[in-house]
Each structure stands twice: as C-alpha cells, then as structure tokens.
Design an enzyme around this catalytic site. Structure first.
Site, mmCIF file in Angstrom:
data_model
loop_
_atom_site.group_PDB
_atom_site.id
_atom_site.type_symbol
_atom_site.label_atom_id
_atom_site.label_comp_id
_atom_site.label_asym_id
_atom_site.label_seq_id
_atom_site.Cartn_x
_atom_site.Cartn_y
_atom_site.Cartn_z
ATOM 1 C CG ASP A 1 37.075 38.107 30.767
ATOM 2 O OD1 ASP A 1 36.011 38.492 31.295
ATOM 3 O OD2 ASP A 1 38.090 37.810 31.429
ATOM 4 C CD GLU B 1 37.617 38.918 39.353
ATOM 5 O OE1 GLU B 1 38.106 39.824 40.037
ATOM 6 O OE2 GLU B 1 37.606 38.952 38.093
ATOM 7 C CG HIS C 1 35.642 36.817 34.092
ATOM 8 N ND1 HIS C 1 35.554 38.174 34.005
ATOM 9 C CD2 HIS C 1 36.152 36.553 35.325
ATOM 10 C CE1 HIS C 1 36.006 38.736 35.132
ATOM 11 N NE2 HIS C 1 36.363 37.767 35.953
HETATM 12 C C1 ACM Z 1 42.080 37.835 38.156
HETATM 13 O O1 ACM Z 1 42.835 38.821 38.208
HETATM 14 N N1 ACM Z 1 40.755 38.000 38.197
HETATM 15 C C2 ACM Z 1 42.594 36.499 38.057
#
Ligand code: ACM
Ligand code: ZN
Length: 519
Positions: free
Chosen positions: A180, A314, A250
C-alpha cells in the site's frame, strides 16, 4: 466381550437420540445427541486413512493432552475414514460419537480436518463429550479474513496464530494486503529496492489523512522463505493465502522504490499518512506494465492458490487527466475517459495473470468502465457491486463495510482509536451475503464472505486480535452455516466456550460486555 457389550449399549441408547444444541462455532448443519458420553483418555487407539492424516494430527494432539496412558491396551478408538458421499463435498463430514468410539467420515482431507476441529471444540469444554451424530458442510466455499499487513506489518509468527484461530472456526481464505502507500511487505527478487526502500516509513499517521503524522517509524517485510512458511502453515490447515498487490492506486511505496512508475517526474517517499493518495501508477508508461508483470510473475510462482488480488480500489484519476502519456493511451486505445483507462489497465493485467494460470479478484471499483472478462469481485462499498457482478456471471465475495469491516469500533463506548462507525458483533452476525431479489442463477456466483481488517490504527498483535475476535467468529458462522441454522441467541450461548478456547491458545479477543449478547 467388552466391545460387544458396548455395541449393545450404543444400540439401546440410539433409540433416545434427539436434535440438540452443542457449543460449536460455526453451528453445524445437523446435530443429534444421544444418551452417553465418549471420554477422551490416553488409552485411545486412532486408525486413520493416510489420505486424511491432517485430521489424525489434530486428534493425536487432543489425545496427547488427555490423561496419561494407563499402560493397558486401548479400550476405545477414534477412526478417520474416507467415504464416498458426494453430498458432503470436499469440506463436509460426519462425526459419530458413541461410548468407546468416535468415527469421522469424510470424502476429502479438508472434511476430516473440520470434523477434528469440531471434536477439538467439544473436547475443550469437557473431556466427556456427548454421544450423537453431527453431519456438517459449509454454505460457502470462500470463508475469508483479510489482514492488512501493509499499514502495520505483522511478523510471521503472529500470522501463524491468526491461521490457527481461523482453522478452528473453519475459515479457509487468508487474504494478505501486502502492499500500500505506507509499505511494501513482500520480497521481490527482480526489485530488491521494493523492500530495501518500500518496507520502511519514517512515521505513522495518528489520525486519518495526513493531518498529524506523529506516530512511530515503522518497517518490516516477508522474505520469500517467510511467505513460503506462511503459505505451507496455512495449507496444512486448509487455508489458502490470497496475496494482494494493489494497482493502479495505493501504490506510493512502489513508486517511492522504483523510478519511473508515476505520472510525475519527481521522487516520492513511502507515505507516513493514511487515506487515498493522488499519485498512482501511470497508465501510459510501458515501464509500469513491465514492472507489474515481473512482480506478478514472482507472486504467481510463490502463491499456489488460484487467485491474485489486484486491488483496484480508490484510484483517483486526477494525475491521469493531466498526464500526456495517460491521455495518449486513452486516444490510442479508443477509450472514452479515465474510467475506461482504469478498466483497460485492469484488463491488461488480467490477461497477463490469466496467462500465468491464475485468476484476478479485485475491489468493486473494477466494475467501473467495464469488468474484465474473468475477474472476480470483492464487494466492499455495499452489496451493489457484488450484485451487479453476480448478475453478469462473475464470481463474488461479499465484504461490505456495513457488516464486514473489522477495523470499525465494536461499541459506542470506550474502544481503542479506530476508523469509521460502530459495527457490533451482533451487526456482523446479522449479515446475509445473498441479496434479496437476486435470481437463483446469479446467487450461485456468490462465492462467499470475508471480514476485512485494515490496520491504520492497529500496530500490535494484541490489538489486531482484539479487533478480529470475536467478530471473525460471526463471519465464520455466516459463511459456513446455512441461513436457517443461524440465530443470534444460539450464537450468544455458544460463544463463551469458543472464546475460552481462544484464551487457551493465547489469542486476544474483545470480551462481550453486559447486555451485548442475547439473553
Ligand atoms: C477498501 O476498503 N478500500 C477496499
Ligand atoms: Zn500517466
């Protein structure tokens, strides 16, 4: 002579059997208890089909911890038999308990192993377990728990502990969120800098986003040997480890470690703060795909399971909108916008992963701009993504924030610092993974359920376990037991024995408070 008498006694007792509740989590499909008991003792012979030796190992441990051997010939036995019973599937079992004899029957090693786990839960409550017959099989094939080891690394011994607890409750997928913005946690031979640089950050956010990165520096990663050890420890317990390599978002730890992967020509640092980050992999840069393909080929080689999780959530499109290379890609590929560019990105990765003999699974954002042809979907922003994917014939794992996010606080009163609203044990337990109104055909694509444990605010193993348990037991029961078998009052009665067993294993959990369980 003695055996004949026992058999006669059992035949007489069988007449007085009835459906009953026993303290096992998840609740078995069918339980009949009869008069009489089987008493665990060292004087027990075990006969096991060699193909079912994982169950035999669990049983041997149970017997070892029983009373010392008296030195006389065993007067009772536990048999573990392989049978043909297609309705049991690979994970189902029949457990017959009578005075002097326990009989486990299963088609496959996993089923016998789960019978032994049921036996283990019963034996932990009393050395004398009630006679009867348990016939059991799971509702869903994916019974998962995700641990985010990217935000806070957990040493492999702590992962073993989680695996032990998962196996006890028949969970069978450990999804490891390995990378991440705040850390890259898996050794990759082709890019040693991913762990040399990417596994370390200077500080840790105290709050959401980047308001106050005042916490400690943090580092850690799994060598390939560490990961092999985790994978085989899990496999011995019928748990598949699913690796997650996040893309295109991420990605800060990767971008900070390897030059040329972002849309901006600048140096990045592994992030010290939480939240959604603007800088993601550049979709117009071929070097990004060369990098990801090398990483994914190592990952595919290391992890034996069928799925690689590729994230997909995201990923803000601001950089792509402003990046000449990304815009050229949109033009060259005849795409409409940046959402279609994300879909193109994921589809390209899917093709590569499929060529490695694996399937991709991704968070539900991968539906945007069109779902790649064979992708499975993990529905987290609610049930709609999973519903849409199932209707399109794609495999789905349901893990909506509302019920399945185990990083949410467990009550409105005095809980450790945590993200998001309250998700009580009862709320998690009430989760129904198949949305109402889904056609029977689409419902078949719901592979299962998963609890997700993000670790922005969870640094220690004790805190991790506190958040995971007992809600992971509710997830286990939702995933294993039939819809009609589930009831909150029954779970409330069965929970204390399961928690007592976790305590003997040294696993921390949140003790339910006054009034939280059903009376
Ligand atoms: C997530 O909780 N962004 C998959
Ligand atoms: Zn770009």
């Amino acid at each position: 002579m003695r055996k004949t008498m026992l058999l006669l006694w059992c035949a007489m007792l069988a007449a007085s059997c009835a459906h009953a509740e026993i303290s096992v989590v998840p609740r078995p499909a069918s339980v009949q208890t009869c008069k009489g008991e089987f008493v665990f003792s060292g004087d027990t012979a075990v006969q096991a089909d060699p193909a079912l030796d994982a169950a035999a190992r669990v049983v041997a441990q149970l017997l070892e911890s029983s009373a010392a051997r008296s030195g006389v010939d065993p007067i009772q036995s536990i048999s573990i038999e392989r049978v043909k019973a297609p309705d049991l599937g690979a994970e189902g079992y029949i457990l017959d308990i009578s005075p002097g004899k326990v009989r486990i029957r299963a088609q496959e090693a996993a089923g016998a192993f789960y019978a032994a786990q049921t036996l283990r839960q019963l034996a932990a409550q009393s050395r004398a377990i009630p006679c009867g017959t348990i016939r059991d099989m799971p509702r869903f094939k994916w019974r998962g728990l995700m641990i985010d080891v990217a935000r806070h690394f957990q040493p492999k011994e702590e992962i073993f502990k989680i695996i032990d607890a998962m196996a006890l409750f028949k969970l069978n997928v450990l999804h490891m969120h390995l990378v991440d913005d705040q850390g890259w946690r898996l050794e990759i031979v082709a890019f040693p800098q991913l762990t040399q640089i990417g596994s370390k950050r200077e500080a840790s956010g105290k709050f959401d986003l980047c308001m106050s990165p005042a916490g400690d520096a943090h580092q850690g990663y799994y060598t390939r040997d560490d990961m092999r050890a985790i994978i085989s420890y899990a496999a011995e317990r019928f748990i598949t480890v699913v690796p997650e390599i996040e893309l295109p978002g991420h990605a800060t730890a990767a971008i900070a470690s390897v030059k040329g992967l972002s849309c901006l020509n600048k140096r990045f640092k592994v992030s010290n703060c939480w939240g959604v980050h603007q800088d993601i992999f550049c979709a117009g840069e071929d070097k990004v795909f060369e990098f990801l393909e090398k990483v994914l080929s190592e990952v595919a080689e290391l992890f034996p399971g069928p799925y690689i999780h590729i994230g997909g959530d995201e990923a803000p499109k601001d950089r792509w909108k402003a990046c000449p290379k990304c815009q050229k890609r949109i033009k060259d590929q005849g795409l409409k916008d940046e959402h279609e560019l994300q879909s193109w990105f994921i589809s390209r990765i899917e093709k590569y992963v499929n060529a490695l003999g694996k399937q991709i699974i991704g968070w539900d954002e991968i539906l945007e701009g069109g779902l790649p042809p064979r992708a499975a979907v993990m529905s987290w922003r609610g049930m709609q993504g999973g519903t849409d994917a199932a209707m399109q014939g794609h495999a789905v794992v349901m893990s909506p924030t509302s019920h399945c996010y185990l990083d949410y606080r467990q009550s409105a009163q005095s809980e450790p610092n945590a993200i998001g609203p309250v998700t009580t044990l009862e709320k998690t337990y009430s989760f129904e993974p198949v949305p109402e109104g889904l056609t029977a055909e689409a419902a078949k694509h719901i592979m299962g359920v998963q609890g997700n444990l993000w670790t922005e605010h969870i640094a220690t193993p004790e805190h991790l376990q506190y958040m995971a348990f007992p809600r992971a037991l509710a997830i286990a029961e939702v995933a294993w037991s039939s819809k009609t078998a589930r009831d909150w009052a029954g779970f409330s009665r069965r929970l204390p024995a399961a928690l007592a067993l976790l305590k003997t294993m040294g696993v921390n959990y949140r003790e339910p408070r006054e009034g939280e369980l059903a009376k």
